[in-house]
Motif scaffolding. Structure first.
Motif, short mmCIF file in Angstrom:
data_model
loop_
_atom_site.label_atom_id
_atom_site.label_comp_id
_atom_site.label_asym_id
_atom_site.label_seq_id
_atom_site.Cartn_x
_atom_site.Cartn_y
_atom_site.Cartn_z
N LEU A 4 0.67 -0.90 -0.37
CA LEU A 4 -0.27 -0.01 0.26
C LEU A 4 1.07 1.37 -0.08
O LEU A 4 0.92 1.35 1.20
N ARG A 5 0.78 2.11 -0.88
CA ARG A 5 1.68 3.08 -1.15
C ARG A 5 0.52 4.58 0.07
O ARG A 5 -0.62 4.88 -0.71
N LEU A 41 -2.91 5.74 -1.25
CA LEU A 41 -3.14 6.19 -3.17
C LEU A 41 -3.67 5.01 -3.13
O LEU A 41 -3.71 3.95 -3.65
N GLU A 42 -5.04 5.63 -4.53
CA GLU A 42 -5.99 5.13 -5.37
C GLU A 42 -4.45 4.64 -6.51
O GLU A 42 -3.97 4.87 -6.61
N ALA A 43 -4.97 3.04 -6.68
CA ALA A 43 -4.69 2.93 -8.45
C ALA A 43 -4.26 3.31 -9.22
O ALA A 43 -4.65 4.50 -9.70
N GLY A 44 -3.15 3.88 -9.01
CA GLY A 44 -2.96 4.50 -10.86
C GLY A 44 -2.75 6.40 -9.87
O GLY A 44 -2.17 6.58 -11.04
N GLU A 45 -2.79 6.15 -8.63
CA GLU A 45 -2.99 8.05 -8.82
C GLU A 45 -1.16 8.67 -8.17
O GLU A 45 -0.92 7.92 -7.11
N ALA A 50 -2.77 12.54 -5.05
CA ALA A 50 -3.04 12.07 -3.56
C ALA A 50 -3.10 12.71 -2.27
O ALA A 50 -4.35 12.34 -1.39
N VAL A 51 -1.93 13.13 -1.81
CA VAL A 51 -1.98 14.07 -1.04
C VAL A 51 -2.89 15.47 -0.49
O VAL A 51 -3.60 15.48 0.21
N LEU A 52 -3.23 15.52 -1.94
CA LEU A 52 -4.23 16.74 -2.05
C LEU A 52 -5.05 16.50 -1.56
O LEU A 52 -6.22 17.23 -1.17
#
Length: 68
Positions: A4-5, A41-45, A50-52
């Protein structure tokens, strides 16, 4: 188990006695303690987007930008 990122935001502003860091207690997870905005992070994001997204979702802050 998949990796998981995660992305976390450290949001600071000038204060009277030095920089202030935004922290909060997550009302949906009382046992989570004090934390900074962030999440998975969602897949490919990309991490910067993601942080925003997490900042908007968790802190309600719009129009932020990634500095570094």
């Amino acid at each position: 188990m998949a990796d998981l990122r995660k992305a976390y935001a450290y949001i600071v502003r000038p204060g009277l006695s030095g920089p202030e860091l935004l922290v909060f207690a997550h009302h949906d997870y009382a046992g989570a303690g004090i934390q900074v905005p962030g999440g998975t992070l969602e897949a490919g994001e990309p991490a910067d987007l993601a942080v925003l997204r997490e900042v908007a979702e968790e802190a309600g802050l719009m129009g932020c930008r990634v500095v570094r």
